[in-house]
Design an enzyme around this catalytic site. Structure first.
Site, PDB file in Angstrom:
ATOM      1  N   GLU A 148       3.559   9.800   5.191  1.00  0.00           N
ATOM      2  CA  GLU A 148       2.548  10.829   4.942  1.00  0.00           C
ATOM      3  C   GLU A 148       1.540  10.336   3.931  1.00  0.00           C
ATOM      4  O   GLU A 148       1.760   9.334   3.244  1.00  0.00           O
ATOM      5  CB  GLU A 148       3.186  12.128   4.440  1.00  0.00           C
ATOM      6  CG  GLU A 148       3.791  12.010   3.068  1.00  0.00           C
ATOM      7  CD  GLU A 148       3.936  13.356   2.334  1.00  0.00           C
ATOM      8  OE1 GLU A 148       3.271  14.340   2.685  1.00  0.00           O
ATOM      9  OE2 GLU A 148       4.730  13.383   1.379  1.00  0.00           O
ATOM     10  N   LYS A 200       7.562  18.908  11.318  1.00  0.00           N
ATOM     11  CA  LYS A 200       7.030  19.197   9.974  1.00  0.00           C
ATOM     12  C   LYS A 200       6.028  20.345   9.989  1.00  0.00           C
ATOM     13  O   LYS A 200       5.107  20.346  10.806  1.00  0.00           O
ATOM     14  CB  LYS A 200       6.306  17.967   9.417  1.00  0.00           C
ATOM     15  CG  LYS A 200       7.151  16.730   9.300  1.00  0.00           C
ATOM     16  CD  LYS A 200       6.383  15.630   8.559  1.00  0.00           C
ATOM     17  CE  LYS A 200       7.172  14.350   8.516  1.00  0.00           C
ATOM     18  NZ  LYS A 200       6.467  13.294   7.736  1.00  0.00           N
ATOM     19  N   ARG A 239      -1.503   9.130  -2.855  1.00  0.00           N
ATOM     20  CA  ARG A 239      -0.394   8.197  -2.630  1.00  0.00           C
ATOM     21  C   ARG A 239      -0.089   8.173  -1.144  1.00  0.00           C
ATOM     22  O   ARG A 239       0.135   9.222  -0.533  1.00  0.00           O
ATOM     23  CB  ARG A 239       0.851   8.603  -3.417  1.00  0.00           C
ATOM     24  CG  ARG A 239       1.854   7.440  -3.579  1.00  0.00           C
ATOM     25  CD  ARG A 239       3.165   7.882  -4.215  1.00  0.00           C
ATOM     26  NE  ARG A 239       3.891   8.713  -3.284  1.00  0.00           N
ATOM     27  CZ  ARG A 239       4.571   9.814  -3.610  1.00  0.00           C
ATOM     28  NH1 ARG A 239       4.611  10.233  -4.850  1.00  0.00           N
ATOM     29  NH2 ARG A 239       5.186  10.511  -2.696  1.00  0.00           N
ATOM     30  N   LYS A 298      -0.341  17.731   7.224  1.00  0.00           N
ATOM     31  CA  LYS A 298       0.267  16.854   8.231  1.00  0.00           C
ATOM     32  C   LYS A 298      -0.522  16.915   9.545  1.00  0.00           C
ATOM     33  O   LYS A 298      -0.523  15.967  10.322  1.00  0.00           O
ATOM     34  CB  LYS A 298       1.718  17.246   8.464  1.00  0.00           C
ATOM     35  CG  LYS A 298       2.706  16.534   7.554  1.00  0.00           C
ATOM     36  CD  LYS A 298       2.997  17.196   6.287  1.00  0.00           C
ATOM     37  CE  LYS A 298       3.965  16.431   5.414  1.00  0.00           C
ATOM     38  NZ  LYS A 298       4.043  16.964   4.065  1.00  0.00           N
ATOM     39  N   GLU A 344       3.972  20.696   1.400  1.00  0.00           N
ATOM     40  CA  GLU A 344       4.186  19.552   0.520  1.00  0.00           C
ATOM     41  C   GLU A 344       5.385  19.796  -0.373  1.00  0.00           C
ATOM     42  O   GLU A 344       5.774  20.936  -0.592  1.00  0.00           O
ATOM     43  CB  GLU A 344       2.960  19.378  -0.401  1.00  0.00           C
ATOM     44  CG  GLU A 344       1.690  19.018   0.311  1.00  0.00           C
ATOM     45  CD  GLU A 344       1.832  17.746   1.100  1.00  0.00           C
ATOM     46  OE1 GLU A 344       2.459  16.795   0.602  1.00  0.00           O
ATOM     47  OE2 GLU A 344       1.349  17.701   2.239  1.00  0.00           O
ATOM     48  N   GLY A 345       5.914  18.723  -0.916  1.00  0.00           N
ATOM     49  CA  GLY A 345       6.852  18.868  -2.029  1.00  0.00           C
ATOM     50  C   GLY A 345       8.320  18.766  -1.648  1.00  0.00           C
ATOM     51  O   GLY A 345       9.191  18.970  -2.487  1.00  0.00           O
ATOM     52  N   ASN A 351      -0.490  11.723   0.636  1.00  0.00           N
ATOM     53  CA  ASN A 351      -0.507  12.824  -0.334  1.00  0.00           C
ATOM     54  C   ASN A 351      -1.870  12.937  -0.998  1.00  0.00           C
ATOM     55  O   ASN A 351      -2.382  11.948  -1.529  1.00  0.00           O
ATOM     56  CB  ASN A 351       0.535  12.564  -1.421  1.00  0.00           C
ATOM     57  CG  ASN A 351       1.939  12.493  -0.853  1.00  0.00           C
ATOM     58  OD1 ASN A 351       2.540  13.514  -0.548  1.00  0.00           O
ATOM     59  ND2 ASN A 351       2.461  11.284  -0.680  1.00  0.00           N
ATOM     60  N   ARG A 407      10.935   4.564  -3.500  1.00  0.00           N
ATOM     61  CA  ARG A 407      11.911   5.645  -3.630  1.00  0.00           C
ATOM     62  C   ARG A 407      13.015   5.375  -2.649  1.00  0.00           C
ATOM     63  O   ARG A 407      12.745   5.114  -1.468  1.00  0.00           O
ATOM     64  CB  ARG A 407      11.241   6.968  -3.252  1.00  0.00           C
ATOM     65  CG  ARG A 407      11.235   7.962  -4.367  1.00  0.00           C
ATOM     66  CD  ARG A 407      10.566   9.239  -3.981  1.00  0.00           C
ATOM     67  NE  ARG A 407       9.609   9.097  -2.901  1.00  0.00           N
ATOM     68  CZ  ARG A 407       9.022  10.143  -2.336  1.00  0.00           C
ATOM     69  NH1 ARG A 407       9.310  11.352  -2.726  1.00  0.00           N
ATOM     70  NH2 ARG A 407       8.149   9.967  -1.368  1.00  0.00           N
ATOM     71  N   SER A 438       3.116  12.212  -7.196  1.00  0.00           N
ATOM     72  CA  SER A 438       3.898  12.026  -8.416  1.00  0.00           C
ATOM     73  C   SER A 438       4.496  10.626  -8.521  1.00  0.00           C
ATOM     74  O   SER A 438       4.325   9.788  -7.641  1.00  0.00           O
ATOM     75  CB  SER A 438       4.989  13.084  -8.472  1.00  0.00           C
ATOM     76  OG  SER A 438       5.741  13.026  -7.291  1.00  0.00           O
TER      77      SER A 438
END
Ligand code: ADP
Ligand code: MG
Length: 514
Positions: free
Chosen positions: A148, A405, A130, A339, A409-410, A150, A489, A155
């Site tokens: 970013e 950063k 994604r 990253k 992740e997450g 992924n 989102r 998800s």
């Protein structure tokens, strides 16, 4: 301020819409397990409750041109990350810069090296990717800039598809009845579940095609294994994908296995192929264990250090990595999502100038459009660009335009704006190089109403668009490459992070505008 809310929305209209959204969400699985603040263990000891996912009452206005730009580069991005994952030497160089101070990256690399030493028995890799963007205003023109990329546990494929359906439903039935009614809204469907399922299916079929057992040997049924986190609240998102994969004809069996139980319920058949065998936990003894050969492992866990509390967890990752199942992702593909990789692509001078682009980007379709999505990202090492970045990051004024950063992740790991200088002071300078410094993308101000846990929150919002892509490849060729589907989102504009499951953000859809 661009508002996606009708200007004359009465209290009665709001209440009516809230009821419509809550009901539609429950009826269609736009849902999550409730956060403990809503239903604690005492209230729901059986874990039987579900609640609507946080969602906007209206789809947010989104420039059509930006949406199209993001969709159009996805297949190039898929191939770019397939190329990066296949370049072990390149990743090894980056990892060696980070591994001294980043135990997690070092731990992953150690597993990869151990498997490499004995030889990988599967040359195919599967990516369910994604790519995330925000709209950036530059010279009064709008573009998407990548937040970013992924490469593991991408998800919201399941919930985003449902959210687009919800907003399309409301656009047909409810919005036209409002005082300031809307007849036609352009809210595209999100094909994310279909796109992601087709990727898993392509890998499954390829595994089966390439590995029929010689006659006379046992041929166990094949399956797909979702590796999950214990206590996952975003479970229905995963279930939507699982049900879609299982719908394929002939049916593909899918099982869910918590990462913490991998060693208990799987084993590797030692030999030239190293099949990964999954034994159904509830039928071990009699009449014989129900065993499946795992064709595809799909991780919705394992992306952060929290999933590796013990040596057994690392052992579990090793067990899967060395087996012949097609991994989504392999360790190399997971690391391609660091990253640092995004930074090196955006500021390539630091590792040999144009050769990085020559190595990965040349020959991809639509190169200029792809590179148009890059934003300024700097290393924090001791290279000339890194020293420049350190000046910005430690300056009380300049730092306001940046986010710092780590290779994680997450959600919840970044350091924003004025917190950066103090944070840097709090860690040894030798660790600075394991971070990247990224310019903040600042979308035009916008407004919407968020429904979270049954309550409305109204005000300024920031939205992030995610485009899904799947890719199946080996070093020689790409066997499957597809982009499509989307996630929008949205978070309140006072919040830095946008995680939906973490409680910061919410689900949204795009309402395309010219
Ligand atoms: P993670 O891997 O934790 O998801 P991200 O890079 O996606 O890390 O950052 C988390 C969140 O921080 C994003 O969803 C976004 O809301 C915000 N963010 C990250 N980078 C930027 C940026 N360059 N500009 C604006 N917001 C950003
Ligand atoms: Mg993110």
């Amino acid at each position: 301020m661009v508002s996606s809310v009708p200007s004359s929305l009465s209290a009665q209209e709001r209440a009516h819409l809230v009821q419509a959204v809550k009901d539609w969400a429950a009826a269609n699985g736009l849902a999550i397990r409730p956060p403990p603040s809503i239903a604690s263990q005492d209230v729901d000891p059986a874990g039987a409750l579900a609640i609507h996912a946080p969602v906007t009452l209206f789809p947010s206005r989104f420039p059509r041109k930006c949406y199209n730009q993001a969709q159009s580069v996805q297949e190039s991005y898929n191939e770019l990350y397939a190329r990066i994952s296949s370049d072990e030497e390149f990743l090894s160089g980056l990892v060696s810069e980070l591994a001294d101070v980043d135990d997690f990256v070092a731990g992953l690399w150690k597993v990869h090296e151990k498997v490499k030493a004995e030889g990988y028995t599967q040359d195919l890799s599967l990516g369910l990717f994604r790519s995330d963007y925000m709209v950036h205003e530059h010279d009064s023109d709008l573009h998407v800039k990548q937040v970013e990329f992924n490469t593991i546990a991408s998800s919201f494929g399941g919930l985003s598809a449902q959210t687009a359906l919800l907003h399309r439903y409301l656009a047909e039935t409810e919005y036209p009845l409002l005082q300031q009614g809307w007849k036609e809204l352009d809210v595209p469907k999100s094909e994310s579940v279909e796109v992601l399922a087709r990727g898993i299916e392509a890998a499954f079929r390829e595994y089966v095609r390439a590995s029929n057992a010689p006659e006379g040997t046992v041929q166990r049924p094949r399956c797909v294994l979702f590796i999950t986190q214990t206590g996952e609240r975003n479970i229905f998102d995963q279930r939507h994908l699982e049900y879609q994969v299982e719908k394929s004809d002939p049916r593909i069996p899918v099982f869910r296995l918590p990462f913490a139980e991998v060693l208990e319920h799987t084993r590797v058949v030692e030999g030239a192929k190293r099949e990964l065998i999954y034994t159904l936990p509830w039928s071990r003894e009699w009449p014989q264990p129900s065993e499946y050969e795992v064709a595809v492992v799909y991780y919705r866990a394992g992306y952060g250090p929290g999933d590796y509390p013990t040596e057994e967890a690392w052992q579990a990752r090793y067990q899967i990595e060395r087996a012949s199942a097609i991994k989504c992702p392999t360790i190399l593909t997971q690391l391609a999502g660091m990253k640092k990789v995004q930074q090196v692509l955006a500021t390539p001078e630091d590792v040999g100038g144009s050769s990085i682009h020559g190595r990965f980007i040349t020959g991809l379709p639509d190169v200029s459009s792809l590179m148009g999505t890059f934003t300024n990202i700097y290393p924090m090492d001791t290279s000339p660009a890194g020293l420049e970045a350190r000046k910005k990051a430690t300056d009380a004024v300049l730092c306001q335009d940046y986010v710092l950063k780590p290779q994680r992740e997450g959600g919840g790991n970044n350091i924003y704006r004025s917190a950066i200088p103090d944070f840097l002071k709090s860690i040894p300078e030798t660790h600075w190089g394991s971070y990247i410094l990224m310019e903040l993308i600042t979308p035009p101000p916008a407004e919407n109403i968020i429904l979270r846990n049954g309550q409305l929150e109204e005000g300024g919002i920031i939205s992030e668009l995610g485009i899904y892509g799947t890719c199946l490849w080996n070093k020689e060729k790409v066997l499957h490459n597809e982009g499509g589907g989307y996630l929008l989102r949205t978070k309140g504009d006072k919040s830095e992070e946008g995680g939906v499951a973490a409680g910061f953000g919410c689900m949204d859809s795009v309402r395309l505008v010219d």
